[in-house]
Design an enzyme around this catalytic site. Structure first.
Site, mmCIF file in Angstrom:
data_model
loop_
_atom_site.group_PDB
_atom_site.id
_atom_site.type_symbol
_atom_site.label_atom_id
_atom_site.label_comp_id
_atom_site.label_asym_id
_atom_site.label_seq_id
_atom_site.Cartn_x
_atom_site.Cartn_y
_atom_site.Cartn_z
ATOM 1 N N MET A 92 -4.259 -5.295 11.621
ATOM 2 C CA MET A 92 -5.142 -4.316 12.232
ATOM 3 C C MET A 92 -5.850 -3.499 11.167
ATOM 4 O O MET A 92 -5.274 -3.121 10.166
ATOM 5 C CB MET A 92 -4.355 -3.386 13.140
ATOM 6 C CG MET A 92 -5.268 -2.648 14.081
ATOM 7 S SD MET A 92 -4.372 -1.543 15.153
ATOM 8 C CE MET A 92 -4.355 -0.080 14.159
ATOM 9 N N ARG A 118 -2.987 3.325 8.425
ATOM 10 C CA ARG A 118 -3.285 2.129 7.622
ATOM 11 C C ARG A 118 -2.135 1.133 7.708
ATOM 12 O O ARG A 118 -0.977 1.509 7.648
ATOM 13 C CB ARG A 118 -3.513 2.548 6.160
ATOM 14 C CG ARG A 118 -4.356 3.803 6.035
ATOM 15 C CD ARG A 118 -4.388 4.371 4.619
ATOM 16 N NE ARG A 118 -5.052 3.495 3.681
ATOM 17 C CZ ARG A 118 -5.152 3.749 2.377
ATOM 18 N NH1 ARG A 118 -4.603 4.851 1.872
ATOM 19 N NH2 ARG A 118 -5.770 2.916 1.578
ATOM 20 N N SER A 143 11.607 -44.048 -16.969
ATOM 21 C CA SER A 143 10.417 -43.247 -16.725
ATOM 22 C C SER A 143 10.237 -43.159 -15.216
ATOM 23 O O SER A 143 10.074 -44.184 -14.551
ATOM 24 C CB SER A 143 9.196 -43.896 -17.376
ATOM 25 O OG SER A 143 8.060 -43.119 -17.089
ATOM 26 N N CYS A 188 6.235 -40.207 -15.350
ATOM 27 C CA CYS A 188 4.850 -40.629 -15.577
ATOM 28 C C CYS A 188 4.001 -40.563 -14.318
ATOM 29 O O CYS A 188 2.872 -41.008 -14.313
ATOM 30 C CB CYS A 188 4.799 -42.022 -16.196
ATOM 31 S SG CYS A 188 5.421 -43.310 -15.127
ATOM 32 N N TYR A 194 10.658 -35.616 -21.105
ATOM 33 C CA TYR A 194 9.215 -35.381 -21.242
ATOM 34 C C TYR A 194 8.509 -35.641 -19.915
ATOM 35 O O TYR A 194 9.010 -36.368 -19.064
ATOM 36 C CB TYR A 194 8.601 -36.270 -22.341
ATOM 37 C CG TYR A 194 8.550 -37.744 -22.002
ATOM 38 C CD1 TYR A 194 7.497 -38.277 -21.253
ATOM 39 C CD2 TYR A 194 9.551 -38.617 -22.429
ATOM 40 C CE1 TYR A 194 7.450 -39.625 -20.930
ATOM 41 C CE2 TYR A 194 9.521 -39.959 -22.116
ATOM 42 C CZ TYR A 194 8.468 -40.464 -21.362
ATOM 43 O OH TYR A 194 8.417 -41.788 -21.039
ATOM 44 N N ARG A 213 -3.246 -1.046 -6.667
ATOM 45 C CA ARG A 213 -2.453 -2.271 -6.693
ATOM 46 C C ARG A 213 -2.753 -3.027 -7.979
ATOM 47 O O ARG A 213 -3.697 -2.713 -8.688
ATOM 48 C CB ARG A 213 -2.750 -3.138 -5.475
ATOM 49 C CG ARG A 213 -4.166 -3.530 -5.425
ATOM 50 C CD ARG A 213 -4.533 -4.304 -4.200
ATOM 51 N NE ARG A 213 -5.978 -4.380 -4.215
ATOM 52 C CZ ARG A 213 -6.716 -4.840 -3.236
ATOM 53 N NH1 ARG A 213 -6.157 -5.278 -2.134
ATOM 54 N NH2 ARG A 213 -8.015 -4.882 -3.342
ATOM 55 N N GLY A 232 -6.191 -10.128 8.414
ATOM 56 C CA GLY A 232 -5.844 -10.430 9.796
ATOM 57 C C GLY A 232 -5.024 -9.340 10.465
ATOM 58 O O GLY A 232 -4.809 -9.362 11.664
ATOM 59 N N LYS A 259 0.831 -1.199 0.000
ATOM 60 C CA LYS A 259 0.000 0.000 0.000
ATOM 61 C C LYS A 259 0.867 1.250 0.000
ATOM 62 O O LYS A 259 0.660 2.169 -0.804
ATOM 63 C CB LYS A 259 -0.873 -0.027 1.265
ATOM 64 C CG LYS A 259 -2.128 0.753 1.165
ATOM 65 C CD LYS A 259 -2.915 0.650 2.481
ATOM 66 C CE LYS A 259 -3.673 -0.665 2.569
ATOM 67 N NZ LYS A 259 -4.263 -0.857 3.931
#
Ligand code: ADP
Ligand code: MG
Length: 885
Positions: free
Chosen positions: A102, A91, A774, A842, A862, A335, A100, A22
């Site tokens: 303040m 803030r 594999s 796999c 792969y 933001r 959560g 912020k």
């Protein structure tokens, strides 16, 4: 150089670590010349110092005083000045947006001495007292720890006495009275008086924000979001502006584009004559932002300009909180906006077209999780059709079908083209054919990791499990809902796997346009166009190939349409479910060599025809077929059930008696759970030969038909090179025989799964007898951790995520530190022994985004995953390649 306090003009967007998201956003907007009420930010460094020592760092007081003096000069007002007081908001906010912490305190600076000054300066006595009353209440509960209920009850009581329903029906005298009552409550409850010194108010508020970092709610949220505990929060102090000064005043939230659909054009809400907190608390309904255009056209244009500036500057969707104070526009926050999966794709590719970002950046803005979400069909509307029952949303998507209560009926209906919803108390491997055939699976027992849930997720089947209010009457072929509604077999229901609900009748379905576009390559709108662009870019840059795990020709064909470059895992055991189970039973029961050979020979034709169809669907692409893996007793009936059947029938069916004997034998042998995979192949003579023959004959058949079959034979559960060598020799012999018999040059690479730590650690030796590796990462995770998937995900498990021992299930995201190290060793030593050894994965990790990135770095060739995860894996493989350069 200040250490603990930065005026807005001194900060910038890069400083979120120090100023919080912020504070950094406000600093950046100030630099850009946007109308931001002046202020300054106390850094997270100050918070960290406070948290370690328990007091503010000594310099903080002076630095705040200096910044406050500058703020007073800019604002032309003074904190605590009785004629025209400066009011402040305090803030909180750290690097990451985190619930959560303040809550913001507004109107710091109001006290008995300044409240009338505010009334005079604004000309609004009621507003002044309402603000003061709110400050006392807010300060009392958040800073001084007074139970908020005491304030609420006082307001409710007074409203009742006045016959008022809304706060704004209270008169100024009532607000004055409330303020006094609140001050008295604070004094009574805390033993302290509400501080009348504005500077004192400010310092206490700052300290309270620091302390809230370690509040219980904040700590729980941090754990859930994996935010480190030692970051601390910043505190932003800012001059108040008022949106509640009547006409030409108001407050709102605006996005530079629609965060739900990604559509271009401003989007947001506006609430005339209100403060920001009223929008959030929903005391009054806001109007669409377009309304502002009518109410205050000049401000609307100004706001549009600022939003455009922000979006060009941040090169992304931004949202802002703004306030209009008597026609003067103020921006209070900005933001990068949160967005849906749909919006993520559209916005990234629109920004690319608008020249704000490049292709590379566009691809980094979307991910596999987004894409997977877009592939599920959904119910078109939030229908007001109340659910019959609610369970666990185990596998997302929407499905409509007729209720069936057993696997066979599901298969029969599906074969007749009728969609079915398989309803079971819980599912077992016996239900697999029905689960494959059905549109959705609904169970009344079991949780997120139950068989039904895990299998359904793996197949991309919709699933709601643990719908405990439903009572299934298997015999009567009906179920009863909690409210007594009867649902009979054949009745149509809708299963919402995203919401975890079941509804009577067919809710309207909206097929996923994206899924269709992916399968056909046809773009049906800006969203699917964006998805296809992202995927084609990923396909160009990725090094990893993506294959699918598929056991049927239909799945293979679907996977291919979704871009699979072959099959990485074709499980043969699924070919012996349903009616074909009898074939395996016959083989197990066979007495003597010739009977066994006969039974084995019966396995050949159905397997050959399956393999032929799968090879046809994947013509030209590799198909890795794993030889039979599970322990044989899994194909036999349940031991207890069988024992009961034998004991109660007179005379007992001789076949049952023999089955029972076989089951008991297997049961004993399988007290050692390792009698599966390659060991099974070695223990049951002829089992390998018949499977390899089926594969080889299918290959020969496809070659005769002019195809390009590329079958690969994969041996499961190898732990020692010797096992592989033996099975390989047998397989090669059969391949040669079939080649000779058919006259076709049948050749299949033979490789092994690496799913045991021992295999990984001796990979160099195993590689000499393997054409490919594999990695079966499910098995490798299980054996490395000594844990089953159910163990790891059970809430009773001491290592479950809530305890913080694990950051997530190692069955979901590959555990790089342990399992990943085994993979790395095997890749290195395997390649050292044989440079061109193909390496695949796999396990289901092959489709999980973070794991795909690891496999890319590990040098795997792969990954292979469920067909419906193939697009996501392609996307992530592309992103991984970009991230690595
Ligand atoms: P959150 O993190 O919950 O969004 P904020 O710090 O943004 O908390 O504050 C909540 C609301 O308080 C904002 O929506 C805004 O309307 C109001 N607010 C904060 N600072 C000011 C200010 N300087 N002037 C007027 N309203 C403010
Ligand atoms: Mg805010």
């Amino acid at each position: 150089m200040n250490h603990y306090v930065y005026e807005f003009a001194e900060g910038n967007r890069e400083m979120a670590d120090l100023l919080g998201g912020k504070g950094a956003g406000l600093a950046e907007m100030t630099r850009l010349g946007l109308p931001v009420p002046p202020g300054f930010t106390v850094t997270t460094r100050a918070c960290r110092a406070f948290l370690t020592t328990g007091t503010e760092p000594p310099e903080l007081g002076t630095e705040v005083a200096r910044a406050l003096a500058a703020l007073e000069r800019t604002a032309g007002r003074g904190l605590g000045r009785t004629d025209d007081p400066l009011l402040l908001s305090v803030r909180s906010g750290g690097r990451y947006c985190m619930p959560g912490m303040m809550e913001t305190i507004l109107d710091i600076g109001l006290c008995d001495a300044t409240v009338t000054g505010l009334a005079k300066a604004t000309g609004q006595e009621r507003l002044a007292w309402d603000s003061y009353r709110r400050l006392v209440q807010m300060f009392g509960q958040t800073v001084m720890g007074v139970d908020s209920g005491l304030f609420e009850r006082t307001i409710t009581g007074l409203k009742a006495a006045r016959g008022a329903t809304e706060d704004n029906e209270l008169a100024t005298v009532d607000l004055i009275l409330l303020t006094e009552k609140f001050k008295a409550i604070i004094h009574r409850e805390s033993g302290e008086r509400f501080p009348q010194d504005p500077v004192d108010q400010l310092h206490r508020a700052i300290r309270a924000v620091f302390a809230s970092w370690n509040g219980e709610r904040a700590r729980i949220h941090r754990r859930g979001d994996h935010i480190p505990d030692d970051l601390g929060t910043a505190v932003t102090i800012q001059a108040m502006v008022f949106g509640n000064l009547g006409v030409n005043s108001g407050t709102g939230v605006a996005f530079t584009r629609d965060p739900a659909t990604g559509e271009r054009g401003l989007y947001g809400d506006y609430l005339p004559d209100a403060q920001g907190e009223d929008v959030v608390s929903g005391v009054r309904d806001a109007v669409p932002l377009a309304e502002l255009k009518r109410l205050a056209p000049r401000s609307y244009i100004e706001l549009s300009d600022h939003l455009r500036t922000l979006e060009r500057h941040y090169q992304d969707l931004c949202d802002v909180e703004f306030t209009l104070e008597r026609g003067k526009l103020w921006i209070l926050q900005t933001r990068i906006g949160k967005r849906t999966a749909e919006a993520a794709f559209r916005i990234a590719y629109d920004l690319l077209d608008e020249g704000l970002i490049d292709r590379r950046e566009a691809l980094s803005r979307v991910n596999g999780a987004h894409l997977t979400r877009l592939l599920f069909p959904r119910f078109a509307t939030d229908a007001d059709n109340a659910p019959l029952a609610t369970g666990i949303a185990a596998s997302p998507g929407a499905a409509v079908g007729a209720v069936v209560f057993d696997s066979a009926t599901a298969v029969r209906r599906a074969a007749a083209g009728e969609p079915a919803v398989l309803v079971r108390k819980e599912t077992t491997p016996d239900d697999l054919p029905g689960m494959i055939a059905a549109q959705a699976v609904l169970t009344t027992r079991g949780g997120r990791t139950s068989h039904a849930a895990a299998v359904a997720r793996g197949m991309g089947r919709v699933c709601v499990c643990g719908a405990a209010s439903l009572v299934v009457d298997q015999e009567g072929r009906r179920l009863t809902t909690g409210s007594g509604v009867l649902v009979h077999e054949g009745d149509t229901v809708s299963v919402d796997g995203t919401a975890g609900t079941v509804h009577l009748g067919a809710l309207p379905l909206a097929a996923s346009d994206v899924g269709r576009a992916l399968e056909t390559g046809e773009q049906s709108g800006p969203l699917s166009e964006a998805v296809l662009r992202a995927l084609s870019h990923a396909d160009v840059v990725r090094r990893l190939d993506v294959r699918a795990n598929a056991d049927t020709p239909e799945d293979a064909a679907r996977a291919r349409r979704l871009g699979a470059q072959g099959i990485g895992l074709c499980r043969t055991e699924h070919m012996f479910l349903g009616e074909r189970k009898a074939l395996i039973e016959a083989m197990i029961l066979a007495d003597g060599e010739s009977a066994r050979e006969e039974a084995l020979a019966d396995l050949l034709p159905p397997q050959r025809s399956d393999f032929t169809a799968i090879l046809a669907a994947m013509d030209g692409l590799p198909v890795t077929i794993r030889l039979l893996d599970p322990p044989l007793h899994e194909f036999l009936p349940d031991r207890t059930e069988l024992a009961v059947r034998v004991a109660t029938a007179t005379p007992p069916d001789p076949r049952d008696v023999r089955l029972l004997a076989a089951v008991e034998r297997m049961h004993e042998r399988n007290a050692m759970p390792g009698m599966r995979g390659v060991r099974l192949a070695l223990a049951v003579p002829g089992l390998v030969a018949v499977q390899v023959r089926a594969i080889a004959e299918a290959v020969a058949q496809r070659m005769r038909d002019g195809g390009s079959p590329r079958a690969e034979i994969m041996i499961p559960l190898v732990g020692a090179v010797e096992e592989l060598r033996l099975v390989r020799a047998e397989a090669e012999q059969v391949l040669a025989q079939v080649a000779a018999e058919t006259g076709q040059a049948v050749r299949c690479p033979i490789g092994t799964m690496i799913e045991l730590p021992r295999a990984a650690l001796t990979a160099g030796r195993i590689a000499r007898h393997a054409d490919f590796f594999s990695f079966g990462t499910n098995g490798l995770t299980r054996t490395t951790w000594g844990l089953s998937r159910d163990d790891a995900e059970a809430s009773s498990f001491p290592g479950c995520p809530d305890t913080g021992l694990f950051t997530g299930s190692p069955f979901e995201t590959l555990d790089e530190e342990g399992v990943g190290r085994l993979v790395t060793i095997a890749v290195r030593e395997g390649r050292a022994a044989k440079a061109h050894l193909t390496m695949g994965v796999c396990g289901e990790h092959g489709g999980e985004p973070a794991s795909v990135h690891f496999f890319h770095r590990a040098g795997i060739d792969y990954v292979s995953c469920s067909p419906f995860r193939v697009p996501s894996a392609r996307l992530e493989a592309g992103r991984a390649a970009l991230a690595a350069t």
